[in-house]
Motif scaffolding. Structure first.
Motif, mmCIF file in Angstrom:
data_model
loop_
_atom_site.group_PDB
_atom_site.id
_atom_site.type_symbol
_atom_site.label_atom_id
_atom_site.label_comp_id
_atom_site.label_asym_id
_atom_site.label_seq_id
_atom_site.Cartn_x
_atom_site.Cartn_y
_atom_site.Cartn_z
ATOM 1 N N LEU A 46 0.828 -1.203 0.000
ATOM 2 C CA LEU A 46 0.000 0.000 0.000
ATOM 3 C C LEU A 46 0.868 1.261 0.000
ATOM 4 O O LEU A 46 0.577 2.233 -0.707
ATOM 5 N N GLU A 47 1.939 1.248 0.778
ATOM 6 C CA GLU A 47 2.829 2.404 0.840
ATOM 7 C C GLU A 47 3.491 2.676 -0.510
ATOM 8 O O GLU A 47 3.658 3.827 -0.920
ATOM 9 N N HIS A 48 3.855 1.618 -1.208
ATOM 10 C CA HIS A 48 4.609 1.780 -2.444
ATOM 11 C C HIS A 48 3.740 1.954 -3.682
ATOM 12 O O HIS A 48 4.194 2.510 -4.685
ATOM 13 N N TYR A 49 2.486 1.492 -3.645
ATOM 14 C CA TYR A 49 1.667 1.496 -4.847
ATOM 15 C C TYR A 49 0.447 2.392 -4.819
ATOM 16 O O TYR A 49 0.053 2.929 -5.847
ATOM 17 N N HIS A 50 -0.208 2.528 -3.674
ATOM 18 C CA HIS A 50 -1.512 3.193 -3.676
ATOM 19 C C HIS A 50 -1.422 4.633 -4.146
ATOM 20 O O HIS A 50 -0.480 5.357 -3.845
ATOM 21 N N LEU A 51 -2.449 5.040 -4.906
ATOM 22 C CA LEU A 51 -2.504 6.358 -5.524
ATOM 23 C C LEU A 51 -2.377 7.485 -4.508
ATOM 24 O O LEU A 51 -1.878 8.564 -4.825
ATOM 25 N N LYS A 52 -2.796 7.263 -3.263
ATOM 26 C CA LYS A 52 -2.789 8.316 -2.247
ATOM 27 C C LYS A 52 -1.467 8.451 -1.505
ATOM 28 O O LYS A 52 -1.335 9.295 -0.618
ATOM 29 N N SER A 53 -0.485 7.616 -1.796
ATOM 30 C CA SER A 53 0.828 7.657 -1.135
ATOM 31 C C SER A 53 0.730 7.672 0.392
ATOM 32 O O SER A 53 1.212 8.591 1.056
ATOM 33 N N PRO A 54 0.094 6.674 0.985
ATOM 34 C CA PRO A 54 -0.037 6.674 2.449
ATOM 35 C C PRO A 54 1.327 6.561 3.133
ATOM 36 O O PRO A 54 2.220 5.869 2.648
ATOM 37 N N GLU A 55 1.461 7.266 4.254
ATOM 38 C CA GLU A 55 2.698 7.206 5.049
ATOM 39 C C GLU A 55 2.666 5.980 5.953
ATOM 40 O O GLU A 55 1.600 5.481 6.319
ATOM 41 N N ASP A 56 3.846 5.530 6.337
ATOM 42 C CA ASP A 56 3.943 4.372 7.236
ATOM 43 C C ASP A 56 3.237 4.666 8.559
ATOM 44 O O ASP A 56 2.592 3.794 9.135
ATOM 45 N N SER A 57 3.320 5.927 9.006
ATOM 46 C CA SER A 57 2.696 6.290 10.280
ATOM 47 C C SER A 57 1.173 6.183 10.203
ATOM 48 O O SER A 57 0.502 5.918 11.199
ATOM 49 N N GLU A 58 0.605 6.357 9.000
ATOM 50 C CA GLU A 58 -0.841 6.261 8.829
ATOM 51 C C GLU A 58 -1.327 4.816 8.891
ATOM 52 O O GLU A 58 -2.482 4.550 9.235
ATOM 53 N N LEU A 59 -0.445 3.899 8.527
ATOM 54 C CA LEU A 59 -0.832 2.494 8.454
ATOM 55 C C LEU A 59 -0.319 1.669 9.637
ATOM 56 O O LEU A 59 -0.698 0.512 9.799
ATOM 57 N N ALA A 60 0.554 2.269 10.428
ATOM 58 C CA ALA A 60 1.171 1.527 11.533
ATOM 59 C C ALA A 60 0.137 1.052 12.542
ATOM 60 O O ALA A 60 -0.893 1.703 12.762
ATOM 61 N N ASP A 61 0.426 -0.099 13.126
ATOM 62 C CA ASP A 61 -0.398 -0.676 14.200
ATOM 63 C C ASP A 61 -1.840 -0.923 13.766
ATOM 64 O O ASP A 61 -2.774 -0.858 14.571
ATOM 65 N N LYS A 62 -2.048 -1.205 12.495
ATOM 66 C CA LYS A 62 -3.390 -1.494 11.990
ATOM 67 C C LYS A 62 -3.416 -2.875 11.356
ATOM 68 O O LYS A 62 -2.442 -3.313 10.750
ATOM 69 N N GLU A 63 -4.553 -3.551 11.525
ATOM 70 C CA GLU A 63 -4.751 -4.812 10.823
ATOM 71 C C GLU A 63 -5.065 -4.501 9.355
ATOM 72 O O GLU A 63 -5.284 -3.357 8.980
ATOM 73 N N ILE A 64 -5.108 -5.544 8.517
ATOM 74 C CA ILE A 64 -5.277 -5.326 7.085
ATOM 75 C C ILE A 64 -6.564 -4.565 6.776
ATOM 76 O O ILE A 64 -6.556 -3.588 6.017
ATOM 77 N N ASP A 65 -7.686 -4.984 7.342
ATOM 78 C CA ASP A 65 -8.942 -4.314 7.025
ATOM 79 C C ASP A 65 -8.926 -2.865 7.496
ATOM 80 O O ASP A 65 -9.498 -1.980 6.850
#
Length: 475
Positions: free
Chosen positions: A42-61
């Motif tokens: 998601l960090e490398h491909y998604h159009l919105k360029s999410p940051e690692d901090s936005e996705l950290a400590d989250k399950e896939i869903d």
């Protein structure tokens, strides 16, 4: 980063808006390896360029939900099997195509050799219940999920036909929905309906076009209504049947880089006029193809504004298990027009399935129309559709939908709210009738007119009746 380089070569581009697939996240039990792999992708491909901090400590869903993107999804093995079956138009069910009209769901078509066809279900049947559970208040998607089930299981389906309740016990089995159907509407004018951009859609389209060409094809009505998309390469190949060389679309990634999607067409592209039928469920790859053919002057669009899904997904198989569908690009038409959340406006606006078909037929150069109605099924030059409100019989009198009647006559229909009157205009001819006139009736918000009056006004319109069948013609 090595993971990204390794997977990049296996990406399959997808442009689809899933109309009926119900996605229920099952990733809560995903392994730590799967979660980390999804995060990195998601960090490398998604159009919105999410940051690692936005996705950290989250399950896939949770990661997927945080993107606010309905088209990015994670599938476990079972979900992926169901989704890929949808892409290829293969289902376990009874084999019916549905349509929704004023809160009721009808059978629009029955797939040949399906369990429903063998049981005796007919186009025009109103779906009432399954296994004793009423469909009242349920959407088409809800009903479709209820009717589908495990192969070999039985569903007790109740329908209403001409006011009579009929019950059928149907054994579910795997059904492949034909994605292409074609026929000649009139001398020189062909009709081809494409329901999905499956992996072999281009091959099937080419085969059917070759059959139509043997009947001296002059112009083509291409029906992409309710086509939610599919594989990008299928759209490329189909575009190549009409365009020898060019750009199908401009693909822009999250850094603004423009990657033109090229068309490498056949040596002898089809050079006849194309009219494309579209509606609010024409989405993704359908919009991609429609926008390109219009920009190149190959086609005109008839119907209503398209859905407006102008983003591209890739399918990535995870090394740790499952499949990630992730939005990676937004596309624009060859002339640079935005599609996402905007859609494509038709060149000729028409609402109503039959009105759209007639409008497209005439725009393609067609003249002679043969229309018949029986038990809720309307047939226009051999193309069947469920349209229960198109006609009705009251005693010995027949009434026909006024808007559809105007389209059949080639007249423009207007309503004067102040005087409560309808006017049909064709060239210099104007015919006006009051809403209170007994030759006009209104039922369930639909206005109908005595067919005798329609034929009297417009000499090109003819009609005949036989039992419960009404036939109309226009020359």
């Amino acid at each position: 980063m090595n993971l990204i380089r390794r997977i990049k070569h296996s990406i399959v581009l997808l442009l689809t808006f899933s109309l009926f697939f119900a996605y229920v996240p099952a990733a809560l039990g995903a392994s730590a390896q799967q979660t980390e792999e999804v995060r990195e992708l998601l960090e490398h491909y998604h159009l919105k360029s999410p940051e690692d901090s936005e996705l950290a400590d989250k399950e896939i869903d949770e990661m997927v939900d945080s993107l606010g993107d309905p088209y990015t999804q994670y599938f476990d093995d079972q979900e992926w099997k169901a989704y890929s079956s949808e892409l290829e138009q293969t289902f376990v069910g009874v084999g019916i195509v549905m349509m929704e009209e004023k809160g009721k769901v009808y059978v629009e078509d029955v797939i040949a050799d399906s369990p429903a066809a063998e049981a005796g279900i007919l186009a025009g049947d109103l779906l009432v219940s399954a296994d004793g559970k009423s469909f009242a208040g349920k959407s088409m998607a809800d009903i479709q999920k209820i009717i589908r089930g495990e192969e070999g299981t039985v569903v007790a389906l109740t329908v209403s036909r001409s006011g009579k309740s009929l019950k059928f016990k149907i054994t579910r089995k795997s059904v492949h929905v034909p994605v292409v159907s074609a026929k000649m509407l009139e001398q020189g004018i062909g009709y081809l309906a494409l329901s999905s951009f499956t992996s072999d859609a281009a091959k099937e389209v080419k085969r059917e076009l070759e059959k139509l060409e043997k009947n001296d094809l002059i112009s083509l009505v291409l029906d992409l209504r309710n086509n939610g998309g599919g594989y990008v390469n299928s759209a490329q190949e189909i575009a190549g049947l009409f365009i020898k060389e060019g750009v199908l679309a401009h693909m822009r990634d999250r850094d603004g880089n423009d990657e033109p999607l090229s068309i490498s067409g056949t040596e002898r592209p089809y050079e006849y006029e194309v009219v494309i039928l579209v509606n609010g469920n024409t989405a993704s790859a359908s919009e991609l193809l429609s926008g390109a053919l219009r920009d190149y002057g190959v086609a005109k669009l008839v119907g209503t504004k398209t859905y407006g899904k102008g983003v591209v997904q890739s399918l990535i198989s995870l090394k740790s298990g499952g499949v990630l569908k992730v939005t990676i690009q937004e596309y624009y038409t060859p002339k640079g027009k935005k599609v996402d959340q905007v859609g494509l406006a038709p060149d000729l606006a028409r609402s109503g399935a039959a009105e759209q078909l007639i409008g497209a037929f005439r725009l393609a150069g067609g003249k002679k129309l043969i229309v018949s109605w029986q038990d809720g099924v309307l047939t226009v030059n051999g193309i069947r559709m469920s349209q229960p409100d198109a006609a009705r019989q009251e005693g010995k009198l027949w009434y026909f939908n006024l808007k559809l009647g105007a389209e059949l006559a080639g007249a423009k229909l207007t309503y004067d709210a102040k005087n409560r009157s309808y006017t049909l205009t064709k060239g210099s001819q104007k015919e006006t009738i009051q809403a209170s006139d007994p030759r006009v009736t209104v039922k369930d918000g639909r206005t109908s007119i005595d067919v005798r009056l329609l034929a009297k006004w417009f000499k090109d319109v003819t009609f005949s009746t036989s039992g419960d069948t009404l036939k109309l013609g226009s020359r």
